[in-house]
Scaffold this motif. Structure first.
Motif, mmCIF file in Angstrom:
data_model
loop_
_atom_site.group_PDB
_atom_site.id
_atom_site.type_symbol
_atom_site.label_atom_id
_atom_site.label_comp_id
_atom_site.label_asym_id
_atom_site.label_seq_id
_atom_site.Cartn_x
_atom_site.Cartn_y
_atom_site.Cartn_z
ATOM 1 N N SER A 680 0.907 -1.196 -0.090
ATOM 2 C CA SER A 680 -0.192 0.025 0.188
ATOM 3 C C SER A 680 0.903 1.117 0.104
ATOM 4 O O SER A 680 2.004 1.373 0.222
ATOM 5 N N LEU A 681 0.312 2.356 -0.333
ATOM 6 C CA LEU A 681 1.091 3.751 -0.413
ATOM 7 C C LEU A 681 1.444 4.036 1.063
ATOM 8 O O LEU A 681 2.381 4.607 1.217
ATOM 9 N N LEU A 682 0.419 3.691 1.997
ATOM 10 C CA LEU A 682 0.922 4.236 3.390
ATOM 11 C C LEU A 682 1.829 3.344 4.179
ATOM 12 O O LEU A 682 2.625 3.583 5.041
ATOM 13 N N GLY A 683 1.978 2.181 3.527
ATOM 14 C CA GLY A 683 2.843 1.262 4.106
ATOM 15 C C GLY A 683 2.600 0.812 5.611
ATOM 16 O O GLY A 683 3.391 0.368 6.357
ATOM 17 N N THR A 684 1.372 0.822 5.775
ATOM 18 C CA THR A 684 0.900 0.396 7.141
ATOM 19 C C THR A 684 -0.284 -0.853 6.968
ATOM 20 O O THR A 684 -0.632 -1.167 6.008
ATOM 21 N N GLU A 685 -0.582 -1.435 8.262
ATOM 22 C CA GLU A 685 -1.476 -2.517 8.028
ATOM 23 C C GLU A 685 -2.786 -2.026 8.717
ATOM 24 O O GLU A 685 -3.191 -1.353 9.759
ATOM 25 N N GLY A 686 -3.953 -2.706 7.787
ATOM 26 C CA GLY A 686 -5.203 -2.474 8.239
ATOM 27 C C GLY A 686 -5.723 -3.354 8.986
ATOM 28 O O GLY A 686 -5.351 -4.678 8.921
ATOM 29 N N ASN A 687 -6.959 -3.287 9.570
ATOM 30 C CA ASN A 687 -7.718 -4.522 10.478
ATOM 31 C C ASN A 687 -9.160 -4.245 9.929
ATOM 32 O O ASN A 687 -9.913 -3.397 9.300
ATOM 33 N N GLY A 688 -10.038 -5.325 10.722
ATOM 34 C CA GLY A 688 -11.339 -5.329 10.556
ATOM 35 C C GLY A 688 -12.206 -3.870 10.905
ATOM 36 O O GLY A 688 -13.286 -3.532 10.288
ATOM 37 N N TRP A 689 -11.621 -3.275 11.961
ATOM 38 C CA TRP A 689 -12.275 -1.955 12.489
ATOM 39 C C TRP A 689 -12.246 -1.112 11.114
ATOM 40 O O TRP A 689 -13.236 -0.107 11.011
ATOM 41 N N ASP A 690 -11.158 -1.115 10.451
ATOM 42 C CA ASP A 690 -11.095 -0.319 9.447
ATOM 43 C C ASP A 690 -12.240 -0.406 8.214
ATOM 44 O O ASP A 690 -13.032 0.754 7.625
ATOM 45 N N ALA A 691 -12.423 -1.731 7.735
ATOM 46 C CA ALA A 691 -13.607 -2.075 7.215
ATOM 47 C C ALA A 691 -14.816 -1.568 7.793
ATOM 48 O O ALA A 691 -15.836 -1.178 7.120
#
Length: 733
Positions: A680-691
């Protein structure tokens, strides 16, 4: 109040024949049953039904004395000048005033006891948060210091207007629009508790064509109460005795069906111009007559069939002394004093036909459980809507209807309204083509101006209070936060009642526990397989039965599915994967959409489908997953187009490589996890809360103007193509 004195209304004079013994028995019982109001199985109830001595709602008058020409400052900053007192009562210090704003616009100011003001303010604020309704009279301002709620002024109320020469079509339009307002309240588990003709306000204009209805609103929501399904108000005679239901006379249990009974009596008044339960002046002068006994006898005479009468007694319960009152009253009917059932009434009044009697019969059934709902009444053929429109539009409709039947009348039409007569069926917009270009433009502008929505000075609320959501795939293993569980928790936190659907019983139960254990909201587990039509239908029925309505569907079920390319994929597994990932969403929507269509307002429902960036970009090692997710993307667009006319929004969330239980359940190395971040551009990790947060936004009223949107939640992965290449590789280098 609309600020006008009602004309004298007509009463049906069918005097009851009460024996003195029966009269004494009635009064003895009546005195025995007076008791303070209470509520049965309530969750959030606010009723202000009694202001008499000893009432819990009795308060001292407001400290600031309001006199004529007093100037009050509203919470909005608007200034109001008191013109006159519209209403005051001997038993209550509060008054209703007519006031004018600085621009000459008229307003109605209603004083309330402070405790009632707070309850009414909170309820109306909740309603306004869901969008100002055209069919409910909601506050436009307040002066909290004086406990005053401020409303726009209305031309008249129905008690007065119904006595004027109003065409039958306009009378039915008034009933239809009032029902729409009542349905909006009932959809939100609100009981009006005081439905009567003078609580229905009408704005209208007089013209050469007659009375033109501009707007209809159900008013006086200060007495309304939140009553959840299965609950009831008991112990208070809510409403006015000339309009209230038999169970309201008997001090409960009262719920939305009680409003429907009262509205049935309003319908009769509108058609017959008679308050059918009202004692005549001669009866009121008779000292031996108890007015309430006259009213009850007429209720039983007109509407209490033997089986429905027994059902009412069961509804009241054997402990209610009012059962004896009703039994005593019914005993007075005999061959000399027969019942006069409403369904047998005959007359020459326009509108008193079999369809009307069938509609009213459904609303006034003595068995509260058997009465039709406001939505069912709206769908009745008696109230079938004719596309006449209102205001300027209605004037043109009537003119061209006249020309279609008799072109010779063309010369009688005002010159500015003339157009070449054409024998054609006029619809809501086709009549514009009959006008000259300049007149058509002016006419269209007039219509558009009259329909401009009021823009609130406050932002749209993010609250889901009163809303009901279904989240499929709402479970996750253990305490893991998947997309569905996150969405369910976030919706509940904002006030929604959430049906958490999963085929894994323990997973669904754990989601509900997480919702309720910290007081985050209301949840209910449902176990089912959304690839089965029977389970999808049962899922929707369960939500409506438990919470009274359905507003939101989150289609979250999905699997990785069949592995392989077109060359080596197993077609049986392929079909199964498409059924889960795509078919389940179609089935869920198939049964959810009709439930949403029963709601009111500009937006009646919201569907959020869970897609994937794989459905936008493709490129995964296997064919099934990106294909099915791509199908969801375009299915969302198609559904948005199909159901926009129903006021149902459909959007799609496309998560990127989120770290969820579905991804790490099978194990994931730190190397693989780090590689996913770097995509990703941000280079960070997402999780279920983001969705879940994206789902919450698209489901909310904040997104009321958003439909057909495909929202990537991927830290920029879908726009990162080529971002890792050296600048010299660019065509513009």
């Amino acid at each position: 109040m609309a600020g006008v004195k009602p004309k004298k209304v007509l009463f049906l004079r069918w005097p009851p024949r009460l024996l003195s013994k029966r009269y004494m028995t009635f009064n003895t019982i009546h005195r025995a049953v007076i008791q303070p109001p209470r509520f049965q199985s309530r969750s959030r109830v606010a009723v202000s039904c009694s202001y008499g001595p000893g009432s819990p709602y009795s308060t001292a008058p407001p400290s600031d004395t309001i006199t004529l020409r007093s100037r009050l400052a509203g919470e909005s900053g608007r200034q109001y000048t008191i013109e006159c007192i519209l209403q005051e009562k001997e038993d209550r210090p509060e008054k209703v005033y007519l006031a004018s704003g600085d621009n000459g616009r008229k307003f109605v100011l209603k004083e309330l006891p402070p405790s009632i003001f707070e309850l009414a303010y909170d309820m109306q604020r909740d309603l306004l948060a869901q969008g100002r309704s055209a069919y409910l009279r909601l506050m436009c301002d307040t002066t909290p210091k004086q406990s005053i709620i401020i409303y726009d002024y209305a031309t008249d109320h129905l008690l007065s207007l119904a006595q004027k020469e109003v065409p039958l079509s306009a009378r039915k339009r008034i009933l239809r629009d009032t029902l729409r307002g009542l349905a909006e309240l009932h959809d939100r588990n609100i009981v009006h508790a005081d439905v009567k003709a003078n609580n229905i306000l009408i704005n209208y204009e007089n013209s050469n064509e007659g009375i033109i209805i501009k707007g209809v609103q159900l008013a006086d929501l200060e007495n309304a109460a939140y009553v959840t399904p299965g609950s009831a108000i008991i112990g208070s005679q809510v409403g006015n005795q000339l309009w209230r239901s038999p169970e309201a006379h008997a001090q409960g249990p009262v719920n939305s069906s009680s409003d429907i009974f009262s509205f049935g009596i309003v319908c009769i008044y509108v058609i017959l111009r008679s308050v059918i339960f009202a004692p005549s002046p001669e009866e009121l002068e008779d000292a031996e007559m108890e007015p309430l006994s006259i009213i009850l006898e007429r209720q039983l005479s007109y509407f209490a069939e033997p089986d429905t009468f027994d059902a009412l007694l069961r509804h009241l319960g054997p402990e209610s002394p009012w059962c004896e009152i009703f039994t005593v009253v019914r005993s007075g009917f005999n061959t000399q004093n027969p019942r006069k059932p409403f369904h047998l009434w005959k007359g020459e009044k326009p509108g008193l036909d079999q369809d009307f009697k069938d509609l009213v019969g459904g609303m006034t059934n003595f068995d509260p459980a058997m009465r039709i709902t406001a939505r069912e009444a709206l769908a009745h053929k008696c109230l079938k809507e004719h596309r006449e429109g209102g205001g300027v539009q209605c004037v043109y409709y009537k003119i061209y209807s006249m020309l279609a039947t008799d072109p010779n009348k063309y010369d009688n039409v005002a010159p500015e309204l003339r157009a070449p007569p054409r024998s054609t069926r006029v619809t809501s917009h086709s009549h514009i083509t009959l006008l000259s270009p300049s007149l058509a433009n002016n006419h269209h502008q007039a219509i558009m101006t009259s329909q401009q929505p009021e823009v609130s000075s406050r932002p749209i609320s993010a609250s889901f209070a009163g809303k009901v959501a279904i989240v499929t795939g709402a479970g996750s293993a253990g305490d893991g936060i998947g997309n569905g569980r996150a969405a369910a928790i976030l919706l509940a936190e904002q006030g929604a009642s959430v049906l958490c659907v999963d085929r894994e019983k323990d997973w669904a139960n754990r989601t509900v526990e997480m919702i309720t254990e910290e007081g985050k909201g209301k949840g209910l587990a449902f176990y089912g397989d959304v690839t089965k039509a029977t389970d999808c239908e049962a899922m929707v029925e369960a939500a409506v039965k438990a919470f009274g309505r359905l507003d939101i569907l989150i289609n979250n079920v999905g699997i990785g599915g069949a592995r392989g390319t077109a060359v080596d994929v197993d077609m049986v597994e392929w079909a199964s994967g498409m059924e889960v990932n795509v078919g389940s969403m179609v089935l869920s929507a198939k049964y959810a959409i009709p439930a949403m269509q029963k709601n009111t307002g500009q937006v009646r429902g919201s569907i959020v489908n869970m897609g994937s960036v794989a459905g936008i970009r493709g490129g995964t090692p296997h064919l099934l997953y990106p294909t099915s997710k791509g199908a969801i993307v375009n299915m969302t667009r198609a559904m948005a187009a199909h159901h926009a006319p129903d006021g149902i929004r459909v959007n799609c969330v496309c998560p990127g490589m989120l770290y969820t239980p579905m991804m790490y359940a099978g194990g994931m190395s730190e190397e693989a996890r780090e590689a996913r971040k770097k995509r990703s551009l941000l280079g960070t990790e997402g999780n279920g809360w983001d969705a879940g947060c994206a789902v919450r936004f698209l489901a909310s009223d904040e997104a009321r103007w958003v439909t057909g949107v495909i929202l990537p939640v991927d830290a920029g992965a879908t726009c990162a193509v080529g971002s890792d290449l050296p600048k010299t590789a660019s065509v513009s280098s």
